[in-house]
Scaffold this motif. Structure first.
Motif, mmCIF file in Angstrom:
data_model
loop_
_atom_site.group_PDB
_atom_site.id
_atom_site.type_symbol
_atom_site.label_atom_id
_atom_site.label_comp_id
_atom_site.label_asym_id
_atom_site.label_seq_id
_atom_site.Cartn_x
_atom_site.Cartn_y
_atom_site.Cartn_z
ATOM 1 N N VAL A 170 0.840 -1.200 0.000
ATOM 2 C CA VAL A 170 0.000 0.000 0.000
ATOM 3 C C VAL A 170 0.873 1.247 0.000
ATOM 4 C CG1 VAL A 170 -1.951 -1.155 1.107
ATOM 5 C CG2 VAL A 170 -0.189 -0.086 2.522
ATOM 6 N N ASP A 171 0.247 2.370 -0.281
ATOM 7 C CA ASP A 171 0.988 3.610 -0.519
ATOM 8 C C ASP A 171 1.927 3.991 0.621
ATOM 9 O OD1 ASP A 171 -0.179 3.922 -3.010
ATOM 10 O OD2 ASP A 171 -1.813 5.180 -2.255
ATOM 11 N N HIS A 172 1.467 3.887 1.860
ATOM 12 C CA HIS A 172 2.303 4.362 2.974
ATOM 13 C C HIS A 172 3.580 3.532 3.129
ATOM 14 C CE1 HIS A 172 1.731 1.283 6.127
ATOM 15 N NE2 HIS A 172 0.518 1.124 5.623
ATOM 16 N N GLN A 173 3.567 2.277 2.636
ATOM 17 C CA GLN A 173 4.770 1.446 2.697
ATOM 18 C C GLN A 173 5.846 1.939 1.738
ATOM 19 O OE1 GLN A 173 2.211 -2.322 2.266
ATOM 20 N NE2 GLN A 173 4.006 -3.066 3.365
ATOM 21 N N LEU A 174 5.439 2.683 0.738
ATOM 22 C CA LEU A 174 6.382 3.137 -0.288
ATOM 23 C C LEU A 174 6.895 4.554 -0.034
ATOM 24 C CD1 LEU A 174 4.595 1.788 -3.497
ATOM 25 C CD2 LEU A 174 6.366 0.677 -2.118
ATOM 26 N N GLU A 175 6.366 5.210 0.977
ATOM 27 C CA GLU A 175 6.759 6.602 1.206
ATOM 28 C C GLU A 175 8.257 6.749 1.460
ATOM 29 O OE1 GLU A 175 4.301 7.920 4.375
ATOM 30 O OE2 GLU A 175 2.463 8.002 3.160
ATOM 31 N N GLN A 176 8.849 5.797 2.166
ATOM 32 C CA GLN A 176 10.282 5.834 2.458
ATOM 33 C C GLN A 176 11.059 4.810 1.620
ATOM 34 O OE1 GLN A 176 11.392 8.263 4.429
ATOM 35 N NE2 GLN A 176 9.248 8.872 4.678
ATOM 36 N N ALA A 177 10.421 4.271 0.598
ATOM 37 C CA ALA A 177 11.081 3.261 -0.241
ATOM 38 C C ALA A 177 12.129 3.906 -1.141
ATOM 39 C CB ALA A 177 10.043 2.523 -1.085
ATOM 40 N N THR A 178 12.973 3.073 -1.683
ATOM 41 C CA THR A 178 14.006 3.533 -2.614
ATOM 42 C C THR A 178 13.370 4.017 -3.909
ATOM 43 O OG1 THR A 178 15.602 1.975 -1.692
ATOM 44 C CG2 THR A 178 16.033 2.779 -3.920
ATOM 45 N N GLY A 179 13.929 5.076 -4.495
ATOM 46 C CA GLY A 179 13.479 5.536 -5.795
ATOM 47 C C GLY A 179 13.837 4.533 -6.877
ATOM 48 N N LEU A 180 13.154 4.623 -8.007
ATOM 49 C CA LEU A 180 13.359 3.665 -9.091
ATOM 50 C C LEU A 180 14.805 3.682 -9.595
ATOM 51 C CD1 LEU A 180 12.201 1.586 -11.064
ATOM 52 C CD2 LEU A 180 11.495 3.499 -12.534
ATOM 53 N N HIS A 181 15.378 4.865 -9.725
ATOM 54 C CA HIS A 181 16.748 4.961 -10.238
ATOM 55 C C HIS A 181 17.717 4.183 -9.350
ATOM 56 C CE1 HIS A 181 20.141 6.889 -12.370
ATOM 57 N NE2 HIS A 181 20.736 6.788 -11.188
ATOM 58 N N GLN A 182 17.645 4.410 -8.041
ATOM 59 C CA GLN A 182 18.557 3.724 -7.126
ATOM 60 C C GLN A 182 18.270 2.232 -7.069
ATOM 61 O OE1 GLN A 182 21.321 4.932 -5.584
ATOM 62 N NE2 GLN A 182 21.623 2.731 -5.214
ATOM 63 N N GLY A 183 17.002 1.873 -7.126
ATOM 64 C CA GLY A 183 16.652 0.454 -7.119
ATOM 65 C C GLY A 183 17.231 -0.286 -8.299
ATOM 66 N N LEU A 184 17.120 0.307 -9.482
ATOM 67 C CA LEU A 184 17.662 -0.330 -10.682
ATOM 68 C C LEU A 184 19.189 -0.304 -10.687
ATOM 69 C CD1 LEU A 184 15.183 0.990 -13.389
ATOM 70 C CD2 LEU A 184 15.296 -1.317 -12.431
#
Length: 219
Positions: free
Chosen positions: A93-107
């Motif tokens: 859900v959305d709140h779990q992604l608020e502090q998640a890694t950005g797509l650039h860093q993840g890739l």
């Protein structure tokens, strides 16, 4: 598959540029146990690469026919918009992604794992569409990716046996059940990567030998 299939030729060129210099004939002549593989799964906000986004990435290397779980990769990815109804599928859900890694860093973190490896995916076309798009956008990487598709392998096997395929016959869980593999909860990227990797090992074993890459990639 022909030695000169376009996907295999492009992959050979990528390996040569990357310094691996592994010849196409050598790759095809080797059994899959001798090839560096990477079981991979993506969870998404939807099925349309034109507008939907990656929510999470799971990957596990496979070397010498063994899943290297201690090298597993898992990353939640911050999206630019709400995950919407896709949360009912993957449970993120959305709140779990608020502090998640950005797509650039993840890739960028995933990229070293991808290099020199053949991917293993269930319904590879979908995962590759998103992965190719975002690797090009975020990292400027447009090198071809080659994948073994466990869904396509199972479809080919069943059709050769004269089966009429029904709805859901080719889901990851259903395919695993035919090989007596344990039931795992679905739609977690890391768990699904593990499940897909185990399915490939079972499919290869069912062939009765150590199949080569050309036997595992369905045109």
């Amino acid at each position: 598959m022909s030695l000169f299939h376009p996907r295999l030729l492009r992959w050979r060129w990528r390996n040569w540029r990357g310094g691996h210099r592994s010849s196409l004939a050598s790759c095809l002549s080797q059994g899959y146990r001798q090839l560096p593989l990477l079981a991979l799964d993506l969870e998404l906000t939807g099925l349309d690469p034109a507008k939907d986004e990656i929510v999470s990435i799971g990957a596990i290397p496979i070397d010498q026919g063994r899943l290297r779980c201690h090298q597993a990769f898992y990353q939640l990815v911050r999206t630019s918009q709400s995950v919407g109804q896709s949360a009912t599928i993957h449970g993120i859900v959305d709140h779990q992604l608020e502090q998640a890694t950005g797509l650039h860093q993840g890739l960028a973190s995933l990229w070293p794992l991808l290099q020199g490896r053949v991917l293993v995916c269930h319904n590879a076309g979908l995962d590759l569409a998103f992965l190719r798009r975002d690797l090009a956008r975020e990292l400027g990487q447009r090198e071809p990716l080659l994948a073994i598709d466990t869904l396509a392998l199972e479809q080919r096997r069943l059709q050769r046996q004269g089966h009429t395929l029904q709805r859901d016959d080719l889901t990851l869980a259903t395919c695993r059940r035919r090989y007596g593999l344990p039931v795992y909860p679905g739609h977690n990227a890391l768990v699904d990567a593990l499940a897909c990797g185990e399915l490939l090992l079972a499919q290869a074993s069912a062939l009765g030998h150590n199949p080569g890459l050309a036997q595992l990639i369905v045109p």
